[in-house]
Design an enzyme around this catalytic site. Sequence first.
Site, PDB file in Angstrom:
ATOM      1  N   ASN A   1      -1.908  -0.145 -17.100  1.00 15.18           N
ATOM      2  CA  ASN A   1      -1.009   1.023 -17.100  1.00 15.18           C
ATOM      3  C   ASN A   1      -0.440   1.255 -18.483  1.00 15.18           C
ATOM      4  O   ASN A   1      -0.221   2.397 -18.887  1.00 15.18           O
ATOM      5  CB  ASN A   1       0.074   0.829 -16.046  1.00 15.18           C
ATOM      6  CG  ASN A   1      -0.474   1.027 -14.650  1.00 15.18           C
ATOM      7  OD1 ASN A   1      -0.707   2.157 -14.223  1.00 15.18           O
ATOM      8  ND2 ASN A   1      -0.733  -0.067 -13.960  1.00 15.18           N
TER       9      ASN A   1
ATOM     10  N   MET B   1       7.038  -7.950 -13.840  1.00 20.27           N
ATOM     11  CA  MET B   1       7.242  -8.670 -12.593  1.00 20.27           C
ATOM     12  C   MET B   1       8.461  -9.576 -12.638  1.00 20.27           C
ATOM     13  O   MET B   1       8.391 -10.768 -12.350  1.00 20.27           O
ATOM     14  CB  MET B   1       5.986  -9.481 -12.263  1.00 20.27           C
ATOM     15  CG  MET B   1       4.738  -8.629 -12.120  1.00 20.27           C
ATOM     16  SD  MET B   1       4.943  -7.277 -10.942  1.00 20.27           S
ATOM     17  CE  MET B   1       4.882  -8.181  -9.418  1.00 20.27           C
TER      18      MET B   1
ATOM     19  N   ASN C   1      10.094   2.638 -13.364  1.00 22.13           N
ATOM     20  CA  ASN C   1       9.250   1.560 -12.842  1.00 22.13           C
ATOM     21  C   ASN C   1       8.104   2.142 -12.023  1.00 22.13           C
ATOM     22  O   ASN C   1       8.304   3.083 -11.244  1.00 22.13           O
ATOM     23  CB  ASN C   1      10.059   0.601 -11.960  1.00 22.13           C
ATOM     24  CG  ASN C   1       9.181  -0.487 -11.357  1.00 22.13           C
ATOM     25  OD1 ASN C   1       8.538  -1.256 -12.081  1.00 22.13           O
ATOM     26  ND2 ASN C   1       9.112  -0.529 -10.037  1.00 22.13           N
TER      27      ASN C   1
ATOM     28  N   HIS D   1       5.555   1.557  -9.081  1.00 17.76           N
ATOM     29  CA  HIS D   1       5.475   0.698  -7.899  1.00 17.76           C
ATOM     30  C   HIS D   1       4.391   1.208  -6.952  1.00 17.76           C
ATOM     31  O   HIS D   1       4.393   2.385  -6.585  1.00 17.76           O
ATOM     32  CB  HIS D   1       6.828   0.664  -7.169  1.00 17.76           C
ATOM     33  CG  HIS D   1       6.857  -0.273  -6.018  1.00 17.76           C
ATOM     34  ND1 HIS D   1       6.550  -1.622  -6.150  1.00 17.76           N
ATOM     35  CD2 HIS D   1       7.134  -0.096  -4.708  1.00 17.76           C
ATOM     36  CE1 HIS D   1       6.631  -2.208  -4.984  1.00 17.76           C
ATOM     37  NE2 HIS D   1       6.973  -1.311  -4.083  1.00 17.76           N
TER      38      HIS D   1
ATOM     39  N   GLU E   1      -2.201   5.210 -10.229  1.00 14.87           N
ATOM     40  CA  GLU E   1      -1.138   4.645 -11.085  1.00 14.87           C
ATOM     41  C   GLU E   1      -1.281   5.111 -12.524  1.00 14.87           C
ATOM     42  O   GLU E   1      -0.316   5.521 -13.176  1.00 14.87           O
ATOM     43  CB  GLU E   1      -1.184   3.115 -11.051  1.00 14.87           C
ATOM     44  CG  GLU E   1      -0.690   2.494  -9.787  1.00 14.87           C
ATOM     45  CD  GLU E   1      -0.770   0.984  -9.840  1.00 14.87           C
ATOM     46  OE1 GLU E   1      -1.630   0.444 -10.541  1.00 14.87           O
ATOM     47  OE2 GLU E   1       0.063   0.341  -9.172  1.00 14.87           O
TER      48      GLU E   1
HETATM   49  N1  LIG Z   1      16.702  -4.211 -10.845  1.00 13.40           N
HETATM   50  C1  LIG Z   1      15.394  -3.930 -10.715  1.00 13.40           C
HETATM   51  N2  LIG Z   1      14.489  -4.744 -11.270  1.00 13.40           N
HETATM   52  C2  LIG Z   1      13.172  -4.463 -11.119  1.00 13.40           C
HETATM   53  C3  LIG Z   1      12.747  -3.353 -10.368  1.00 13.40           C
HETATM   54  C4  LIG Z   1      13.732  -2.500  -9.808  1.00 13.40           C
HETATM   55  O1  LIG Z   1      13.426  -1.464  -9.170  1.00 13.40           O
HETATM   56  N3  LIG Z   1      15.046  -2.829 -10.009  1.00 13.40           N
HETATM   57  N4  LIG Z   1      11.387  -3.135 -10.156  1.00 13.40           N
HETATM   58  C5  LIG Z   1      10.576  -4.328 -10.340  1.00 13.40           C
HETATM   59  C6  LIG Z   1       9.096  -4.177 -10.238  1.00 13.40           C
HETATM   60  N5  LIG Z   1       8.712  -4.742  -8.957  1.00 13.40           N
HETATM   61  C7  LIG Z   1       8.222  -3.836  -8.059  1.00 13.40           C
HETATM   62  O2  LIG Z   1       7.995  -2.652  -8.380  1.00 13.40           O
HETATM   63  C8  LIG Z   1       8.926  -6.108  -8.651  1.00 13.40           C
HETATM   64  C9  LIG Z   1       8.455  -7.076  -9.535  1.00 13.40           C
HETATM   65  C10 LIG Z   1       8.678  -8.428  -9.257  1.00 13.40           C
HETATM   66  C11 LIG Z   1       9.364  -8.815  -8.117  1.00 13.40           C
HETATM   67  C12 LIG Z   1       9.646 -10.271  -7.872  1.00 13.40           C
HETATM   68  O3  LIG Z   1       9.784 -10.733  -6.741  1.00 13.40           O
HETATM   69  N6  LIG Z   1       9.745 -11.021  -8.983  1.00 13.40           N
HETATM   70  C13 LIG Z   1      10.121 -12.451  -8.941  1.00 13.40           C
HETATM   71  C14 LIG Z   1       9.168 -13.272  -9.792  1.00 13.40           C
HETATM   72  C15 LIG Z   1       7.741 -12.989  -9.413  1.00 13.40           C
HETATM   73  C16 LIG Z   1       6.779 -13.526 -10.494  1.00 13.40           C
HETATM   74  O4  LIG Z   1       7.260 -14.010 -11.542  1.00 13.40           O
HETATM   75  O5  LIG Z   1       5.550 -13.429 -10.247  1.00 13.40           O
HETATM   76  C17 LIG Z   1      11.497 -12.608  -9.575  1.00 13.40           C
HETATM   77  O6  LIG Z   1      11.886 -11.732 -10.406  1.00 13.40           O
HETATM   78  O7  LIG Z   1      12.094 -13.651  -9.289  1.00 13.40           O
HETATM   79  C18 LIG Z   1       9.841  -7.844  -7.232  1.00 13.40           C
HETATM   80  C19 LIG Z   1       9.624  -6.483  -7.498  1.00 13.40           C
HETATM   81  C20 LIG Z   1      10.859  -4.966 -11.658  1.00 13.40           C
HETATM   82  N7  LIG Z   1      12.243  -5.276 -11.713  1.00 13.40           N
HETATM   83  N1  LIG Z   2       6.285  -4.296  -8.085  1.00 10.45           N
HETATM   84  C1  LIG Z   2       5.658  -3.988  -9.324  1.00 10.45           C
HETATM   85  C2  LIG Z   2       4.169  -4.038  -9.198  1.00 10.45           C
HETATM   86  O1  LIG Z   2       3.633  -4.548  -8.229  1.00 10.45           O
HETATM   87  N2  LIG Z   2       3.484  -3.509 -10.208  1.00 10.45           N
HETATM   88  C3  LIG Z   2       2.051  -3.459 -10.195  1.00 10.45           C
HETATM   89  O2  LIG Z   2       1.550  -4.401 -11.128  1.00 10.45           O
HETATM   90  C4  LIG Z   2       0.283  -3.923 -11.583  1.00 10.45           C
HETATM   91  C5  LIG Z   2       0.278  -3.985 -13.075  1.00 10.45           C
HETATM   92  O3  LIG Z   2      -1.001  -3.797 -13.518  1.00 10.45           O
HETATM   93  P1  LIG Z   2      -1.266  -3.692 -15.120  1.00 10.45           P
HETATM   94  O4  LIG Z   2      -0.609  -4.901 -15.751  1.00 10.45           O
HETATM   95  O5  LIG Z   2      -2.756  -3.690 -15.226  1.00 10.45           O
HETATM   96  O6  LIG Z   2      -0.623  -2.416 -15.587  1.00 10.45           O
HETATM   97  C6  LIG Z   2       0.134  -2.491 -11.093  1.00 10.45           C
HETATM   98  O7  LIG Z   2      -0.716  -2.433  -9.971  1.00 10.45           O
HETATM   99  C7  LIG Z   2       1.541  -2.137 -10.675  1.00 10.45           C
HETATM  100  O8  LIG Z   2       1.643  -1.201  -9.631  1.00 10.45           O
END
Ligand SMILES: Nc1nc2c(c(=O)[nH]1)N[C@@H](CN(C=O)c1ccc(C(=O)N[C@@H](CCC(=O)O)C(=O)O)cc1)CN2
Ligand SMILES: NCC(=O)N[C@@H]1O[C@H](COP(=O)([O-])[O-])[C@@H](O)[C@H]1O
Length: 220
Positions: free
Chosen positions: A23, A108, A133, A135, A204
């Site tokens: 992305n 993430m 973000n 998603h 995306e």
């Molecule tokens: N305050 C916010 N922070 C983030 C958002 C948001 O909307 N508000 N979006 C996320 C992106 N995301 C989904 O779109 C997402 C990414 C990661 C996680 C999660 O559970 N992360 C764990 C660690 C996971 C890992 O390291 O593999 C964590 O942070 O403990 C949930 C949702 C980005 N941040």
């Molecule tokens: N909750 C957040 C989440 O799941 N994000 C997802 O991580 C991938 C990133 O791909 P990329 O590193 O190739 O852009 C994408 O599929 C995006 O939607």
Amino acid sequence: MSSSQVSDGKKRIVVLISGSGTNLQALMDACASHALPKARIVLVFSNRKAALGLERARTAFPPIHTDYLALVTYLKAHPGKTRVDYDIEVARRVLSAQPDVVVLAGWMHILSAEFLDVLHKGSSRGQDLPILNLHPALPGAFDGANAIDRAYAAFQAGEIKRTGVMVHRVVTEVDRGEPVVVREIEIKQEDSLQDLEARIHEVEHEIIVEATQQVLEQQR
Ligand SMILES: Nc1nc2c(c(=O)[nH]1)N[C@@H](CN(C=O)c1ccc(C(=O)N[C@@H](CCC(=O)O)C(=O)O)cc1)CN2
Ligand SMILES: NCC(=O)N[C@@H]1O[C@H](COP(=O)([O-])[O-])[C@@H](O)[C@H]1O
């Protein structure tokens, strides 16, 4: 020219990643084309040193500035500091690039309210600094990580007939910010998980550019 624009008159995009950066690549390509000609990516930041997206930025022409800081590394180097302190440090590094928009593109890591607070208070755009973000789900459907897998399982269980992708504004509550662009995605009976993932990723790459373009065009 707004105060946050540099001498080249282009809008400044900061992208946060954790992985392969496809992305990010879509945004890079858009900046080099008609899609986002008046913008440039000024910083790619990752919470993972090995994120392939960092290499995409480093090998771009011209190269894009990169930075990274892993949570575990930070906590080991700063005994007594917390995850919130990490978030504040990340926010400060993002601010140093003077963004007009911040895009989480496969970032993430759940960000604390303090991250948002530092960004909005430190930015010349204040509360108007767009923080977006990407998603891979519809609003309110599969918040959090592994959304595609969860949607596929729900489809197989007969619970949903379609899923979607959105770019939303970032608020403290994960994936609950105001949607900026939403696209529904069909799930076909014959789809494998990989088929669905491919269909979602294609969309995306379109909407991350569309949403970034939309919020930048709304700025003076
Ligand atoms: N305050 C916010 N922070 C983030 C958002 C948001 O909307 N508000 N979006 C996320 C992106 N995301 C989904 O779109 C997402 C990414 C990661 C996680 C999660 O559970 N992360 C764990 C660690 C996971 C890992 O390291 O593999 C964590 O942070 O403990 C949930 C949702 C980005 N941040
Ligand atoms: N909750 C957040 C989440 O799941 N994000 C997802 O991580 C991938 C990133 O791909 P990329 O590193 O190739 O852009 C994408 O599929 C995006 O939607």
